[in-house]
Enzyme design. Structure first.
Site, PDB file in Angstrom:
ATOM      1  N   THR A  29       0.825  -1.213   0.000  1.00 32.99           N
ATOM      2  CA  THR A  29       0.000   0.000   0.000  1.00 32.99           C
ATOM      3  C   THR A  29       0.857   1.260   0.000  1.00 32.99           C
ATOM      4  O   THR A  29       0.356   2.350  -0.251  1.00 32.99           O
ATOM      5  CB  THR A  29      -0.915   0.073   1.245  1.00 32.99           C
ATOM      6  OG1 THR A  29      -0.097   0.038   2.414  1.00 32.99           O
ATOM      7  CG2 THR A  29      -1.878  -1.078   1.267  1.00 32.99           C
ATOM      8  N   CYS A  33       2.903   3.149   9.453  1.00 29.61           N
ATOM      9  CA  CYS A  33       1.965   3.346  10.562  1.00 29.61           C
ATOM     10  C   CYS A  33       2.653   3.215  11.905  1.00 29.61           C
ATOM     11  O   CYS A  33       3.753   2.673  12.022  1.00 29.61           O
ATOM     12  CB  CYS A  33       0.893   2.247  10.536  1.00 29.61           C
ATOM     13  SG  CYS A  33      -0.269   2.379   9.190  1.00 29.61           S
ATOM     14  N   CYS A  37      -1.846   1.266  15.036  1.00 27.77           N
ATOM     15  CA  CYS A  37      -2.817   1.735  14.027  1.00 27.77           C
ATOM     16  C   CYS A  37      -4.017   0.793  13.936  1.00 27.77           C
ATOM     17  O   CYS A  37      -3.854  -0.421  13.863  1.00 27.77           O
ATOM     18  CB  CYS A  37      -2.160   1.835  12.651  1.00 27.77           C
ATOM     19  SG  CYS A  37      -3.337   2.409  11.387  1.00 27.77           S
ATOM     20  N   ARG A  40      -6.699  -2.330   9.119  1.00 30.15           N
ATOM     21  CA  ARG A  40      -6.580  -3.773   8.930  1.00 30.15           C
ATOM     22  C   ARG A  40      -5.120  -4.166   8.699  1.00 30.15           C
ATOM     23  O   ARG A  40      -4.378  -3.453   8.036  1.00 30.15           O
ATOM     24  CB  ARG A  40      -7.417  -4.169   7.710  1.00 30.15           C
ATOM     25  CG  ARG A  40      -7.792  -5.618   7.669  1.00 30.15           C
ATOM     26  CD  ARG A  40      -8.713  -5.859   6.500  1.00 30.15           C
ATOM     27  NE  ARG A  40      -8.059  -5.466   5.230  1.00 30.15           N
ATOM     28  CZ  ARG A  40      -8.328  -6.022   4.063  1.00 30.15           C
ATOM     29  NH1 ARG A  40      -9.238  -6.950   3.975  1.00 30.15           N
ATOM     30  NH2 ARG A  40      -7.721  -5.610   2.966  1.00 30.15           N
ATOM     31  N   ARG A  62       4.570   6.591   2.622  1.00 31.46           N
ATOM     32  CA  ARG A  62       3.915   7.808   3.082  1.00 31.46           C
ATOM     33  C   ARG A  62       3.220   7.551   4.407  1.00 31.46           C
ATOM     34  O   ARG A  62       2.757   6.444   4.665  1.00 31.46           O
ATOM     35  CB  ARG A  62       2.838   8.244   2.077  1.00 31.46           C
ATOM     36  CG  ARG A  62       3.382   8.843   0.806  1.00 31.46           C
ATOM     37  CD  ARG A  62       2.265   8.932  -0.186  1.00 31.46           C
ATOM     38  NE  ARG A  62       2.698   9.582  -1.427  1.00 31.46           N
ATOM     39  CZ  ARG A  62       2.431  10.850  -1.726  1.00 31.46           C
ATOM     40  NH1 ARG A  62       1.761  11.609  -0.896  1.00 31.46           N
ATOM     41  NH2 ARG A  62       2.824  11.352  -2.872  1.00 31.46           N
ATOM     42  N   CYS A  67      -3.459   6.909  11.669  1.00 33.95           N
ATOM     43  CA  CYS A  67      -2.720   6.934  12.944  1.00 33.95           C
ATOM     44  C   CYS A  67      -1.681   8.051  12.974  1.00 33.95           C
ATOM     45  O   CYS A  67      -1.082   8.306  14.005  1.00 33.95           O
ATOM     46  CB  CYS A  67      -2.080   5.574  13.208  1.00 33.95           C
ATOM     47  SG  CYS A  67      -0.833   5.113  12.003  1.00 33.95           S
TER      48      CYS A  67
HETATM   49 ZN   LIG Z   1      -1.905   3.748  10.304  1.00 36.71          ZN
END
Ligand SMILES: [Zn+2]
Length: 358
Positions: A29, A33, A37, A40, A62, A67
């Site tokens: 993706t 995080c 977070c 999922r 990124r 979160c």
């Molecule tokens: Zn996150």
């Protein structure tokens, strides 16, 4: 050195105590995080661990919008500094304000102020100032609505450009309203993106549902509610097919690799919604319009509220870029799928449109 197994354990437990000690990124993706977070979890083989947000960003990832890794909830000093600049602009909009003077107030370089301001407010300090001035001007001149809206449109581009572009149709051909009665076949899939889950669904004629969400079951329910008589068929993102190809194009767009989406849409719409949505598809990526400018551009300057409501009913996020419409005050306004996503999309498009400018 980070202990991979312990990190993974903290991530699967969503261990708050580990926040700030390390970060995890998901290569599929492109997002990183905090361990806690709520999004999922990805598969272990797609996860990498980092000691700092900078290390994750160095790897091309990124920050997650849910979160917000690297910031402390409720006490983000950068957000406070931007807020101070917003207030300063509002109180001094009649005077001469320069980016340098605003940067001094924020304690940031002009370059960083420009970026942070856009990221949190959704428009540049200049656009925000213009909006404040216009608002003041407008309250003095009650009768000048039409003229003012033109001036406002000019703040984003030029009025002639609005009209010029407003005429072009980009292949949006809504079906007749089917009142949910027709038994069409709709295939759908869910994909993880840097703005959380995205469900896309299509008939054989085009995409009919493109929506963000956090919960797959709730999204399926929304799809079923929208098309109660359709037969829904779930497909996998990894299979080959038209829907998966469209998913790939959308993913490229969300990752900033694709300037715009001109995928076919097959949606139900009223005549008015069709006109609004066609107009929205003429707003170039990297630019925004006010609700009033859209209404004026359509030749119905009185229809500002109706435009806002058509935006809020958009069934296909991104394809119909309702995120490019903001309030005339410079305030980003609402977004059917949350303000954070709207701001992130605008930021991404601006960066893509002008990668070398601040
Ligand atoms: Zn996150």
């Amino acid at each position: 050195m980070l202990r991979q197994d312990l990190c993974w354990q903290a991530v699967t437990k969503r261990d708050h105590a580990q926040d700030g000690r390390f970060y995890f990124g998901v290569v599929t993706t492109g997002v990183y995080c905090n361990p806690s977070c709520p999004a999922r979890r990805a598969k272990r083989e797609n996860v990498r661990f980092y000691e700092t947000p900078e290390a994750a960003e160095h790897d091309g990832l990124r920050a997650c919008l849910r979160c917000r890794p690297g910031t402390q909830p409720g006490d983000d000093p950068r957000a406070k500094r931007i807020q101070a600049v917003v207030e300063y602009i509002e109180h001094h909009s009649q005077g001469k304000l320069t980016l340098d003077s605003l940067a001094r107030i924020a304690g940031l370089s002009p370059f960083h102020l420009q970026r942070k301001f856009k990221a949190s407010v959704g428009v540049s300090p200049r656009q925000y100032l213009d909006a404040c001035r216009l608002r003041a001007f407008k309250s003095e001149l009650r009768s000048g609505e039409g003229l003012l809206e033109s001036v406002w449109a000019a703040g984003f581009g030029s009025t002639s450009r609005v009209y010029e572009r407003g005429g072009s149709k980009l292949g949006l051909t809504p079906s007749q309203y089917r009142s949910g009665a027709e038994a069409v076949e709709i295939s759908y899939l869910t994909m993880s993106t840097r703005l959380d889950l995205l469900m896309i669904a299509a008939t054989d004629r085009g995409l009919c549902f493109v929506q963000f969400g956090e919960n797959e079951a709730a999204m399926e329910e929304a799809l079923r509610k929208e098309y109660p008589k359709a037969s829904l068929r779930r497909v996998r993102e990894t299979e080959a097919g038209q829907l998966q190809a469209w998913a790939g194009t959308i993913r490229d767009y969300l990752n900033g690799k694709q300037p715009d989406l001109s995928l076919p849409a097959d949606i139900r719409a009223t005549a008015f919604q069709t006109r609004v949505w066609n107009f929205l598809r003429s707003i170039p990526s990297g630019e925004v319009r006010s609700y009033a400018a859209v209404a004026a551009g359509m030749g119905q300057p009185q229809a500002v509220r109706a435009v806002a409501s058509a935006c809020a009913r958009n069934p296909v996020a991104l394809l119909i870029p309702c995120h490019r419409v903001i309030r005339g005050t410079g305030d980003p306004g609402g977004y059917r799928w949350g303000l954070e996503r709207k701001q992130a999309l605008l930021e991404m498009e601006r960066e893509r449109a002008a990668p070398n400018r601040g």
